[in-house]
Enzyme design. Structure first.
Site, PDB file in Angstrom:
ATOM      1  N   HIS A  20       0.589  -1.197   0.098  1.00 37.06           N
ATOM      2  CA  HIS A  20      -0.057  -0.160  -0.037  1.00 37.06           C
ATOM      3  C   HIS A  20       0.821   1.306   0.119  1.00 37.06           C
ATOM      4  O   HIS A  20       0.561   2.245  -0.695  1.00 37.06           O
ATOM      5  CB  HIS A  20      -1.057  -0.123   1.100  1.00 37.06           C
ATOM      6  CG  HIS A  20      -2.044   1.023   1.198  1.00 37.06           C
ATOM      7  ND1 HIS A  20      -2.090   2.231   1.902  1.00 37.06           N
ATOM      8  CD2 HIS A  20      -3.073   1.166   0.243  1.00 37.06           C
ATOM      9  CE1 HIS A  20      -3.164   2.922   1.376  1.00 37.06           C
ATOM     10  NE2 HIS A  20      -3.785   2.314   0.577  1.00 37.06           N
ATOM     11  N   HIS A  62      -4.944   6.213  -5.490  1.00 38.75           N
ATOM     12  CA  HIS A  62      -5.902   6.840  -4.879  1.00 38.75           C
ATOM     13  C   HIS A  62      -6.619   7.833  -5.676  1.00 38.75           C
ATOM     14  O   HIS A  62      -5.758   8.510  -6.633  1.00 38.75           O
ATOM     15  CB  HIS A  62      -5.350   7.676  -3.570  1.00 38.75           C
ATOM     16  CG  HIS A  62      -4.987   6.472  -2.446  1.00 38.75           C
ATOM     17  ND1 HIS A  62      -3.936   6.203  -2.293  1.00 38.75           N
ATOM     18  CD2 HIS A  62      -6.184   5.534  -1.818  1.00 38.75           C
ATOM     19  CE1 HIS A  62      -3.612   4.917  -1.208  1.00 38.75           C
ATOM     20  NE2 HIS A  62      -5.062   4.677  -1.018  1.00 38.75           N
ATOM     21  N   HIS A 122      -7.275  -1.658  -4.993  1.00 34.88           N
ATOM     22  CA  HIS A 122      -7.485  -2.124  -3.687  1.00 34.88           C
ATOM     23  C   HIS A 122      -8.343  -3.668  -3.616  1.00 34.88           C
ATOM     24  O   HIS A 122      -8.083  -4.423  -2.724  1.00 34.88           O
ATOM     25  CB  HIS A 122      -8.375  -1.119  -2.942  1.00 34.88           C
ATOM     26  CG  HIS A 122      -7.526   0.066  -2.438  1.00 34.88           C
ATOM     27  ND1 HIS A 122      -7.512   1.043  -3.224  1.00 34.88           N
ATOM     28  CD2 HIS A 122      -6.781   0.335  -1.236  1.00 34.88           C
ATOM     29  CE1 HIS A 122      -6.481   2.073  -2.598  1.00 34.88           C
ATOM     30  NE2 HIS A 122      -6.129   1.594  -1.434  1.00 34.88           N
ATOM     31  N   HIS A 141     -14.366   6.580   3.294  1.00 35.98           N
ATOM     32  CA  HIS A 141     -13.190   6.024   3.351  1.00 35.98           C
ATOM     33  C   HIS A 141     -12.149   6.826   4.162  1.00 35.98           C
ATOM     34  O   HIS A 141     -11.378   6.520   4.879  1.00 35.98           O
ATOM     35  CB  HIS A 141     -12.402   5.563   2.020  1.00 35.98           C
ATOM     36  CG  HIS A 141     -11.330   5.289   1.802  1.00 35.98           C
ATOM     37  ND1 HIS A 141     -10.453   6.085   1.640  1.00 35.98           N
ATOM     38  CD2 HIS A 141     -10.681   4.152   2.398  1.00 35.98           C
ATOM     39  CE1 HIS A 141      -9.274   5.461   1.376  1.00 35.98           C
ATOM     40  NE2 HIS A 141      -9.281   4.342   2.162  1.00 35.98           N
ATOM     41  N   HIS A 200     -10.276   6.468   7.926  1.00 38.01           N
ATOM     42  CA  HIS A 200      -8.814   6.449   8.056  1.00 38.01           C
ATOM     43  C   HIS A 200      -8.471   7.437   9.204  1.00 38.01           C
ATOM     44  O   HIS A 200      -7.724   6.954  10.076  1.00 38.01           O
ATOM     45  CB  HIS A 200      -8.334   6.554   6.639  1.00 38.01           C
ATOM     46  CG  HIS A 200      -7.658   5.425   6.117  1.00 38.01           C
ATOM     47  ND1 HIS A 200      -6.763   4.662   6.206  1.00 38.01           N
ATOM     48  CD2 HIS A 200      -8.165   4.995   4.579  1.00 38.01           C
ATOM     49  CE1 HIS A 200      -6.607   3.727   5.469  1.00 38.01           C
ATOM     50  NE2 HIS A 200      -7.555   3.928   4.444  1.00 38.01           N
ATOM     51  N   PHE A 253      -1.605   6.912   4.615  1.00 36.16           N
ATOM     52  CA  PHE A 253      -1.752   5.960   3.889  1.00 36.16           C
ATOM     53  C   PHE A 253      -0.455   5.103   3.713  1.00 36.16           C
ATOM     54  O   PHE A 253      -0.456   3.661   3.451  1.00 36.16           O
ATOM     55  CB  PHE A 253      -2.061   6.186   2.465  1.00 36.16           C
ATOM     56  CG  PHE A 253      -3.576   6.872   2.340  1.00 36.16           C
ATOM     57  CD1 PHE A 253      -4.608   6.553   3.237  1.00 36.16           C
ATOM     58  CD2 PHE A 253      -3.896   7.527   1.261  1.00 36.16           C
ATOM     59  CE1 PHE A 253      -5.827   6.988   3.142  1.00 36.16           C
ATOM     60  CE2 PHE A 253      -5.292   7.945   0.994  1.00 36.16           C
ATOM     61  CZ  PHE A 253      -6.044   7.571   1.848  1.00 36.16           C
ATOM     62  N   HIS A 257     -11.420  -1.679   4.355  1.00 33.79           N
ATOM     63  CA  HIS A 257     -11.357  -1.925   3.027  1.00 33.79           C
ATOM     64  C   HIS A 257     -12.295  -2.926   2.366  1.00 33.79           C
ATOM     65  O   HIS A 257     -12.791  -3.019   1.325  1.00 33.79           O
ATOM     66  CB  HIS A 257      -9.941  -2.082   2.383  1.00 33.79           C
ATOM     67  CG  HIS A 257      -9.363  -0.674   1.835  1.00 33.79           C
ATOM     68  ND1 HIS A 257      -9.580   0.218   1.169  1.00 33.79           N
ATOM     69  CD2 HIS A 257      -8.759   0.138   2.875  1.00 33.79           C
ATOM     70  CE1 HIS A 257      -9.161   1.194   1.003  1.00 33.79           C
ATOM     71  NE2 HIS A 257      -8.458   1.343   2.072  1.00 33.79           N
TER      72      HIS A 257
HETATM   73 CU1  C2O Z   1      -5.455   2.817  -0.292  1.00 30.99          CU
HETATM   74 CU2  C2O Z   1      -7.722   3.111   2.668  1.00 30.99          CU
HETATM   75  O1  C2O Z   1      -6.498   3.604   1.195  1.00 30.99           O
END
Ligand code: C2O
Length: 551
Positions: free
Chosen positions: A131, A158, A167, A272, A276, A293, A306
């Site tokens: 990631h 992203h 993802h 989303h 985070h 991230f 996710h």
């Molecule tokens: Cu690639 Cu939740 O981020």
């Protein structure tokens, strides 16, 4: 190189690091040439050049290095769908309903991953690093043809149409690895069911414990009010604001520096991004782990978070009866590489991951309370419209006095410098077409575009957009005037931007249904308010607002 790994990812000790062979070549990527499939790749597909991985920088110019070892001769196979007659269907279940036994097995699997050497791609930090690589733009793109001499762009997954499929791939392979390590071919990742009241929580979060799907650094929202606001947000992001694929998936990110774009889809923006940040530790400088991230993959909750993001994609696809969402081959043929549980490096295309049942996993059904959570106008529309007219008249009459608190602009463009959002901005926007027929509205979504958004630092920055709001104070997703939100998730790291065209971001929000509900369908003008959140308005500027129609 190993030293860099140690700084960022090495928690396994130096011995293993020494066993890693890091090979970097600068020539053409032989591996890719030898595995090129027979179908001619389209000109603008995205794919990483595996030999190009390089370090990135944090906002404070700290070096971040997440690259895996690269072996130029490593064989690569093309992804094959698992055989449905021999592969059990994995069922992903809501995290709040897991049995103690499942949790025990899952944590055993994570421990097993943590104890693998760093040279093993199944190692937990190696998985997390995937990631980091793709959020910081550590890879250059492949060249689409030998005659293409444009400098290759970098790859970021992203804020564009790469977000959902990339993802999905990551978690699909991760799930297979976890299942294999505990000898359970039916293992399915849990999903954090933040779209139902029972799932809107994170037991590790100190009060208030209700997850805030639209988190804006304000911890005072709680209880039933917050639950309702979350459901209304989801209605917006999944239903009324996501009537076109581009709104749901984000902008078309294509090859080359000139093909890059920056504009996230609804679910990526929220919940989303806010979740985070909500989970990320406020004791860490960049709210690591989950709040940045580049470290997010180190928090096991990342995988459950996710899983639910991915479930939203599946639900959205289902809501449109799985009609083709994007037919552009530049999307369908873009590809990435992942190791499977047998350590086989596999090339997988976006077209391979469009249907989860082909990948042999599914989601356990759960209630979808947000489907019926369409918000109501905060003020009856007729009254609101009169109030808006009066407000406009007063503003005009009072001249500057009326502008002391709010900058009210009749013009929609602020020039290339843009306008800083240090306070709320209200703009009167002219609509190119009004009173459209049902058929026209079905074919083309009316979209409010906030363009030229520039977030000056790698900060969690946010603003909400309202249409025809008389009084924005206290308004949120639970009011029909809420048209969408822009949320800048922090990467925590950036690729040195030499030679990169830094593009400004765009926010597109679908407003067809909202205008009907506000009885503004036939109005020539609407009022748009941009309300900065998180005290971050000083860092955000935008160039203007316009309306366009999207097929
Ligand atoms: Cu690639 Cu939740 O981020």
């Amino acid at each position: 190189m190993a030293g860099k790994w140690q700084e960022m990812y090495c928690e396994n000790g130096e011995g293993e690091l020494k066993s890693m062979i890091l090979v970097f070549i600068n020539g053409p990527d032989e591996t890719l040439a030898s595995t090129k499939s027979t179908d001619q790749p389209a000109y603008n597909i995205i794919a990483p050049n595996l030999s190009s991985c390089h370090e990135s920088l944090t906002d404070a110019n700290r070096r971040v290095y997440c690259c895996p070892p690269y072996y130029p001769d490593e064989p690569i196979v093309d992804f094959q769908f698992p055989d449905p007659t021999t592969t059990p269907l994995r069922i992903r279940r809501p995290a709040h309903k897991l049995t103690p036994e499942f949790i025990q097995n899952y944590s055993n699997a994570i421990k097993a991953m943590q104890s693998l050497p760093l040279s093993d791609p199944r190692n937990f930090l190696r998985q997390a690093a995937l990631h980091c690589i793709f959020c910081t733009g550590s890879y250059d793109q492949i060249l689409n043809s030998p005659t293409d001499h444009r400098p290759p762009g970098i790859i970021k997954i992203h804020r564009s149409w790469l977000f959902m499929p990339w993802h999905r791939m990551l978690f699909y392979f991760h799930e297979r690895i976890v299942g294999d390590l505990i000898g359970d071919p039916t293992f399915g990742l849990p999903y954090w069911n933040w779209d139902t009241p029972e799932g809107m929580r994170d037991v590790a979060h100190l009060p208030p414990a209700t997850a805030n799907d639209n988190y804006d650094y304000d911890e005072s929202h709680s209880g039933e009010e917050l639950v309702q606001s979350n459901l209304a947000l989801l209605y917006h992001q999944m239903v009324s604001g996501a009537r076109k694929a581009e709104l749901f998936h984000g902008c078309s990110y294509k090859a080359g520096q000139d093909g890059a774009c920056d504009g996230a889809g609804t679910i990526e923006l929220a919940p989303h991004n806010p979740l985070h940040t909500w989970v990320g530790s406020n004791l860490q400088p960049e709210r690591e782990d989950l709040g940045a991230f580049y470290t997010a993959g180190k928090d096991p909750l990342f995988y459950a978070h996710h899983s639910n993001v991915d479930r939203m994609w599946e639900l959205w696809q289902r809501s449109r009866a799985y009609q083709p969402e994007i037919t552009d081959p530049d999307w369908l043929d873009s590809y990435f590489f992942f190791y499977d549980e047998k350590l086989q490096l596999t090339r997988i295309k976006i077209r391979d991951v469009l249907k989860i049942t082909n990948l042999r996993y599914t989601y356990e059904e759960a209630d979808l309370p947000w489907l019926n959570a369409k918000p109501k106008p905060s003020i009856p529309p007729k009254i609101a419209k009169n109030a808006l007219k009066m407000r406009e008249r007063n503003e005009l009459r009072n001249g500057s006095a009326g502008r002391l608190r709010f900058a009210t602009h009749l013009s929609m463009h602020f020039g290339s410098e843009g306008r800083i959002l240090h306070e709320m901005v209200r703009i009167k926007v002219k609509r190119p077409r009004v009173c459209r027929t049902e058929k026209e509205k079905e074919e083309e979504e009316e979209v409010l575009v906030v363009y030229g958004i520039n977030v000056m630092k790698d900060k969690y920055a946010k603003f909400d957009v309202f249409v025809n709001a008389v009084n924005e104070t206290g308004l949120g997703p639970q009011a029909r005037e809420f048209a969408g939100t822009f949320v800048n998730g922090r990467m925590g790291a950036k690729r040195p931007m030499v030679n990169e065209i830094v593009k400004k971001t765009v926010l597109k929000v679908g407003i067809t249904e909202l205008l009907e509900d506000l009885e503004a369908d036939c109005d020539e003008f609407i009022w748009v308010s941009l309300v900065p959140r998180c005290h971050m308005g000083d860092y955000i500027s935008f160039q203007g607002v316009r309306i366009e129609f999207m097929r």
